[in-house]
Design a protein around this motif. Structure first.
Motif, PDB file in Angstrom:
ATOM      1  N   SER A   1     -11.070  -3.278  -6.458  1.00 31.15           N
ATOM      2  CA  SER A   1     -11.581  -1.932  -6.692  1.00 31.15           C
ATOM      3  C   SER A   1     -12.545  -1.575  -5.572  1.00 31.15           C
ATOM      4  CB  SER A   1     -12.289  -1.853  -8.044  1.00 31.15           C
ATOM      5  OG  SER A   1     -13.396  -2.706  -8.060  1.00 31.15           O
ATOM      6  N   PRO A   2     -12.824  -0.286  -5.401  1.00 33.50           N
ATOM      7  CA  PRO A   2     -13.780   0.111  -4.367  1.00 33.50           C
ATOM      8  C   PRO A   2     -15.147  -0.518  -4.620  1.00 33.50           C
ATOM      9  CG  PRO A   2     -12.624   2.025  -5.238  1.00 33.50           C
ATOM     10  CD  PRO A   2     -12.264   0.850  -6.101  1.00 33.50           C
ATOM     11  N   LYS A   3     -15.815  -0.928  -3.554  1.00 28.58           N
ATOM     12  CA  LYS A   3     -17.131  -1.561  -3.685  1.00 28.58           C
ATOM     13  C   LYS A   3     -18.218  -0.519  -3.608  1.00 28.58           C
ATOM     14  CE  LYS A   3     -15.733  -5.949  -1.882  1.00 28.58           C
ATOM     15  NZ  LYS A   3     -15.143  -6.442  -0.695  1.00 28.58           N
TER      16      LYS A   3
ATOM     17  N   LYS B   1      -8.438  -6.515  -2.503  1.00 27.60           N
ATOM     18  CA  LYS B   1      -9.353  -5.472  -2.981  1.00 27.60           C
ATOM     19  C   LYS B   1      -8.952  -5.080  -4.390  1.00 27.60           C
ATOM     20  CE  LYS B   1     -10.698  -2.271  -0.218  1.00 27.60           C
ATOM     21  NZ  LYS B   1     -10.715  -1.155   0.715  1.00 27.60           N
TER      22      LYS B   1
ATOM     23  N   THR C   1      -4.457  -7.288   0.218  1.00 22.62           N
ATOM     24  CA  THR C   1      -5.737  -6.672   0.569  1.00 22.62           C
ATOM     25  C   THR C   1      -6.931  -7.410  -0.012  1.00 22.62           C
ATOM     26  OG1 THR C   1      -5.793  -5.172  -1.327  1.00 22.62           O
ATOM     27  CG2 THR C   1      -4.645  -4.392   0.644  1.00 22.62           C
TER      28      THR C   1
ATOM     29  N   HIS D   1      -6.107  -0.376  -3.615  1.00 20.11           N
ATOM     30  CA  HIS D   1      -6.876  -1.025  -4.668  1.00 20.11           C
ATOM     31  C   HIS D   1      -5.958  -1.423  -5.818  1.00 20.11           C
ATOM     32  CE1 HIS D   1     -10.599  -0.249  -2.650  1.00 20.11           C
ATOM     33  NE2 HIS D   1     -10.261   1.006  -2.512  1.00 20.11           N
ATOM     34  N   SER D   2      -5.810  -2.703  -6.020  1.00 21.20           N
ATOM     35  CA  SER D   2      -4.886  -3.197  -7.040  1.00 21.20           C
ATOM     36  C   SER D   2      -5.311  -2.813  -8.446  1.00 21.20           C
ATOM     37  CB  SER D   2      -4.721  -4.715  -6.931  1.00 21.20           C
ATOM     38  OG  SER D   2      -5.931  -5.371  -7.223  1.00 21.20           O
ATOM     39  N   THR D   3      -6.599  -2.549  -8.661  1.00 18.08           N
ATOM     40  CA  THR D   3      -7.054  -2.131  -9.987  1.00 18.08           C
ATOM     41  C   THR D   3      -6.303  -0.885 -10.434  1.00 18.08           C
ATOM     42  OG1 THR D   3      -9.245  -3.043  -9.588  1.00 18.08           O
ATOM     43  CG2 THR D   3      -9.053  -1.420 -11.344  1.00 18.08           C
ATOM     44  N   ASN D   4      -6.053   0.021  -9.513  1.00 14.51           N
ATOM     45  CA  ASN D   4      -5.308   1.229  -9.855  1.00 14.51           C
ATOM     46  C   ASN D   4      -3.887   0.900 -10.281  1.00 14.51           C
ATOM     47  OD1 ASN D   4      -7.564   2.762  -9.259  1.00 14.51           O
ATOM     48  ND2 ASN D   4      -6.926   3.179  -7.167  1.00 14.51           N
TER      49      ASN D   4
ATOM     50  N   ALA E   1      -6.602   5.939  -3.638  1.00 13.98           N
ATOM     51  CA  ALA E   1      -6.942   4.584  -3.176  1.00 13.98           C
ATOM     52  C   ALA E   1      -5.746   3.658  -3.394  1.00 13.98           C
ATOM     53  CB  ALA E   1      -8.171   4.072  -3.908  1.00 13.98           C
TER      54      ALA E   1
ATOM     55  N   LYS F   1       0.835  -1.198   0.000  1.00 13.59           N
ATOM     56  CA  LYS F   1       0.000   0.000   0.000  1.00 13.59           C
ATOM     57  C   LYS F   1       0.874   1.256   0.000  1.00 13.59           C
ATOM     58  CE  LYS F   1      -3.718   2.273   2.503  1.00 13.59           C
ATOM     59  NZ  LYS F   1      -4.601   2.226   3.659  1.00 13.59           N
TER      60      LYS F   1
END
Length: 159
Positions: free
Chosen positions: A123-125, A121, A119, A63-66, A60, A4
């Motif tokens: 992306s944000p939910k 995660k 995490t 968030h691994s999507t980022n 964020a 992170k």
């Protein structure tokens, strides 16, 4: 490893890199023997993309999507450098840029994978989403950084 924190640092790096691509696009294009309007416009667009990627990472970082978005950007950069190397195959600046992007992509991929594991995660939910996904992550042994036991508000179904 603190993925992170690394993600947050890469966000700051992305913003700085994007600013350089926008501000010094002419010098970069000249150094790579690509000094024309198309190359300078491409560098400016890549700079805007880097700044957006950096802002997402700072907003964020867990968030691994980022991070995966940054990896996709690395792929786009590498494709553009593939075109540049066909136009200037002996230019050391082009080869240096290729090495730089390859190294950055390696760090980005390792960070994205680390965030996936650490995490869970992507992306944000949104409200009401993710309950089944959260249970699946728990069964798979992933931990979540979200508080447990909170109820989620769901929007009414649209008929």
């Amino acid at each position: 490893m603190n993925y992170k924190g690394l993600s947050f640092g890469l966000g700051i790096f992305s913003i700085a890199l994007g600013a350089v691509e926008i501000i010094a696009n002419r010098r970069i294009a000249q150094a790579m023997d690509q000094d024309d309007d198309a190359a300078r416009t491409t560098l400016k667009a890549f700079g805007v993309r880097e700044i957006a990627a950096g802002a997402n990472l700072i907003a964020a970082p867990a968030h691994s999507t980022n991070m995966w978005n940054r990896v996709a950007g690395d792929g786009i950069d590498m494709a553009a450098l593939g075109i540049a190397v066909t136009r200037a195959p002996r230019n050391p600046a082009v080869w240096g840029a290729i090495a730089f992007v390859a190294a950055a992509a390696t760090v980005d991929i390792l960070t994205a994978r680390g965030l996936d594991r650490e995490t869970g995660k992507a992306s944000p939910k949104r409200a009401g989403e993710g309950d089944a996904a959260a249970r699946q992550h728990e069964r798979a042994g992933y931990s979540s950084i979200e508080p447990q036991g909170l109820t989620r508000a769901a929007a009414p179904a649209v008929a």
